[in-house]
Design an enzyme around this catalytic site. Structure first.
Site, PDB file in Angstrom:
ATOM      1  N   GLU A  34      -7.005   0.603  -4.703  1.00 51.11           N
ATOM      2  CA  GLU A  34      -7.171   0.443  -3.216  1.00 51.11           C
ATOM      3  C   GLU A  34      -8.382   0.206  -2.705  1.00 51.11           C
ATOM      4  OE1 GLU A  34      -5.603   4.461  -2.348  1.00 51.11           O
ATOM      5  OE2 GLU A  34      -3.753   4.045  -3.141  1.00 51.11           O
ATOM      6  N   LYS A  82       3.145  11.158  -3.504  1.00 53.03           N
ATOM      7  CA  LYS A  82       2.173  10.512  -4.351  1.00 53.03           C
ATOM      8  C   LYS A  82       1.298  11.707  -4.878  1.00 53.03           C
ATOM      9  CE  LYS A  82      -1.273   6.788  -3.800  1.00 53.03           C
ATOM     10  NZ  LYS A  82      -1.926   6.028  -2.937  1.00 53.03           N
ATOM     11  N   ASP A  84     -12.880   5.250   1.852  1.00 45.51           N
ATOM     12  CA  ASP A  84     -11.401   5.448   2.308  1.00 45.51           C
ATOM     13  C   ASP A  84     -10.713   6.903   2.307  1.00 45.51           C
ATOM     14  OD1 ASP A  84      -8.526   5.644   2.328  1.00 45.51           O
ATOM     15  OD2 ASP A  84      -8.254   4.171   0.660  1.00 45.51           O
ATOM     16  N   ASP A 143       0.894  -1.027  -0.010  1.00 44.79           N
ATOM     17  CA  ASP A 143       0.135   0.070  -0.136  1.00 44.79           C
ATOM     18  C   ASP A 143       0.902   1.073   0.023  1.00 44.79           C
ATOM     19  OD1 ASP A 143      -1.781   2.233   0.554  1.00 44.79           O
ATOM     20  OD2 ASP A 143      -2.455   1.324   2.687  1.00 44.79           O
TER      21      ASP A 143
END
Ligand code: ADP
Ligand code: MG
Length: 618
Positions: free
Chosen positions: A187, A87, A209, A25
């Site tokens: 994800e 990211k 999420d 992850d």
């Protein structure tokens, strides 16, 4: 169609055949690595027992760096040599940078690769792929040390809305780290895998999420062990960091901090996060921030962060609508991401979906665990029956058509892998090339969509406008990577490209990159022959027009005159195009039509020469 296949837990192959695989992850804020051991997926801890690795890198020099908790500690000491939230820059061009608040303008440059580069105080310069690669390498080393062997492959998770460039950048980072990517996995899908296997429940589920910097909502249908992703949505700039920012703002006000004191603002962010996390478990905390000492309560921060939580619910509403699902049809809500620990988040999500959210699996670990389960299957440690999984493409993929309009070929939320074709035709008579502009997005105008790639299909045989049949096929593989194929079906001429990331390259640079995959030599040769043919056409037009002007009216009937005239016009038009063959043909037609005229002119000029002369003289 599709699919990622997963068999029953606990059926691993013989120990000696067991290959090492891991799920990663790779988060904006935190990263984790997990693996399946003795039939059970678990995240791996460092020597201090910590599972979570902050996605933070501290560069001491170009090749001396530390990742994780140590790097995070340095954030307060020398923030100028620490990179976090990288990211956000993955697969992005410099043009996107103004939206990314983590990086100051003077820190960002355009590096040689065309990617944005981050310049540190110590002059170290890194691009996002390199930084991510350093994080991945650190995680992989942890796994290799724990498992006592080299990793055969990894599954890396990416947000559902990651576009082609962002996915490719993630793959590039893995490759740079020396890792074999078995698959990129969305994800929320990974979270579904983790929960689906544990509970085997059926129905419609929402995966909520909320991480540090991103929010993802996915609506899945689970039936007989098959997941179908009905819709995905979210906000790439919304997360726990926004909670921190809001709380930091409050702290800065209390302590009367100067608005351009960068260091104090950084400290406020770190303090804010500590306060927020502490208030997940307790009702009040003592706060010492610079000159300000005080108390903060959970109720107080809930007031500060409520508008941010409400924004996520707005996204949920929109995504449910996309999925064609009413809120009361949702059976279960899966909580993912560290920010779903915040009690207010849980309360508001429960109010919205009218069901208590699932929190059985640690919300930090659930994505990595799902990825590890996937990796274990893909590396071949499981027989592949039982579970099918569908992922969807997050944004429509289309092609530019006349007038700058975006024609969608694969609409968003289509399950992948998928191949879809659509036929197009030429716009002009004799058109021999077609520019294919691949775009991503929901808007009608190309200028409002994200440009993914441009390439050309050349060598279409000349035909009248609308006669050519150009089949454009979009194919998205299980990783969400796009390949585009263009084929003229009557002649079989084709061009085929895999859409590479743009990394913010200019369109010209992309065009150049893509064109180099076609034969250059051949193209150059053709260009030359074309130029020669155009010169020839101009010559014929010039000569015949001059002759027509001279004595066309005398020597030709009106009909003959018009025929030559119109074939000249045709040639003139054809010679503006770029088909050698078409120009050749047009020249031939002019010559055929004016043959008779030429011989009459010959006769006439002989007759003229003879006037006034005796036959004998000749
Ligand atoms: P990402 O996916 O963006 O890497 P994570 O899922 O790891 O993010 O979540 C990180 C976020 O979760 C951070 O904003 C962090 O402050 C928050 N978080 C972690 N633990 C807690 C907690 N106990 N209470 C509140 N927020 C938390
Ligand atoms: Mg996350």
């Amino acid at each position: 169609m599709a699919l990622l296949q997963i068999s029953e837990p606990g059926q691993s192959t013989e120990p000696h055949q067991h290959k090492l695989a891991a799920g990663i992850d790779l988060g904006t804020t935190n990263s984790l690595i997990a693996t399946v051991r003795s039939g059970k997926a678990e995240t791996l801890a460092d020597a201090n027992g910590k599972h979570t690795v902050p996605s933070v890198v501290h560069y001491m020099s170009d090749d001396n760096f530390e990742v994780g908790h140590k790097a995070k500690e340095q954030q307060a000491i020398e923030p100028g040599n620490v990179i976090s939230s990288i990211k956000r820059l993955m697969g992005r061009g410099l043009a996107d940078m103004d939206k990314i608040k983590e990086f100051s303008a003077n820190q960002l440059i355009e590096s040689e690769s065309g990617m944005p580069g981050v310049v540190l105080d110590n002059h170290v310069e890194k691009n996002p792929v390199e930084v991510s690669s350093d994080i991945l390498r650190t995680l992989a080393e942890r796994a290799e040390q724990t498992l006592g062997g080299e990793l055969g492959g990894v599954v890396i998770t990416v947000p559902a809305y990651f576009d082609e460039a962002q996915r490719q950048a993630t793959k590039d980072a893995a490759q740079l780290a020396g890792l074999k990517v078995l698959r990129l996995l969305n994800e929320p899908t990974a979270a579904a895998v983790a929960y689906g296997l544990d509970s085997g429940s059926e129905g419609i589920h929402a995966i909520y999420d909320l991480g540090g910097g991103t929010f993802d909502i996915s609506i899945l249908r689970l039936q007989k062990g098959v997941f179908e992703v009905l819709a995905t949505g979210g906000d790439s700039a919304l997360g726990g960091d926004d909670f921190d920012r809001a709380i930091a703002h409050y702290l800065v006000e209390q302590a009367n901090v100067d608005s351009d004191d960068r260091r104090a603002h950084q400290l406020a962010m770190i303090k804010a996060r500590d306060i927020k996390e502490a208030l997940t478990d307790t009702d009040t905390v003592e706060v010492n921030f610079l000159d300000w000492n005080g108390q903060m309560s959970r109720t107080q921060i809930e007031e500060i962060i409520a508008p941010i939580v409400d924004k996520t619910l707005l996204s949920c509403r929109r995504t449910l609508k996309d999925a064609g699902i009413k809120v009361d049809e949702v059976d279960k809500v899966v909580m993912v991401g560290g920010s779903t620990r915040v009690p207010l988040v849980r309360e508001k999500v429960e109010q919205h979906f009218k069901v208590p959210p699932l929190t059985d699996i640690d919300p930090d670990k659930v994505v990595a665990i799902g990825a590890a389960i996937q990796a274990n299957v893909l590396i071949g440690n499981k027989s592949d029956d039982d579970m099918l999984l569908l992922d969807v493409i997050p944004l429509s993929l289309g092609v530019e058509t006349m007038g700058g309009l975006a024609e969608k070929i694969i609409p968003r939320n289509t399950p992948i892998p998928i191949a879809k074709a659509q036929e197009f035709t030429t716009f002009k008579d004799g058109q021999t090339a077609m520019a294919i502009h691949v775009v991503q997005g929901e808007r009608e105008l190309v200028e409002d969509c994200r440009s993914l790639a441009r390439f050309e299909l050349r060598g279409i045989p000349p035909m009248v406008a609308g006669a050519a049949r150009i089949k454009v096929t979009y194919q998205v593989d299980a990783d969400g990577l796009l390949q585009v194929l263009a084929e003229e079906t009557t002649s079989g001429v084709k061009a085929d490209i895999t859409v590479k990331p743009s990394y913010g390259l200019s369109d010209d640079q992309i065009t150049n990159m893509l064109q180099s995959s076609f034969s250059h030599a051949e193209g150059d040769m053709e260009a030359r022959m074309l130029r020669e043919q155009k010169v020839e056409a101009a010559r014929v037009i010039e000569a015949v027009s001059a002759a027509l002007n001279e004595n066309g009216k005398e020597l030709l009937s009106e009909e003959e005159y018009t025929a030559i005239q119109s074939s000249l016009e045709q040639l003139n038009q054809t010679s503006q195009g770029d088909s050698i063959e078409a120009i050749e043909n047009a020249i031939e037609i002019v010559e055929k039509n004016s043959n008779e005229f030429a011989s009459r002119r010959m006769d006439a000029s002989i007759a003229k020469a003879l006037v006034g002369h005796e036959v004998d003289e000749i």
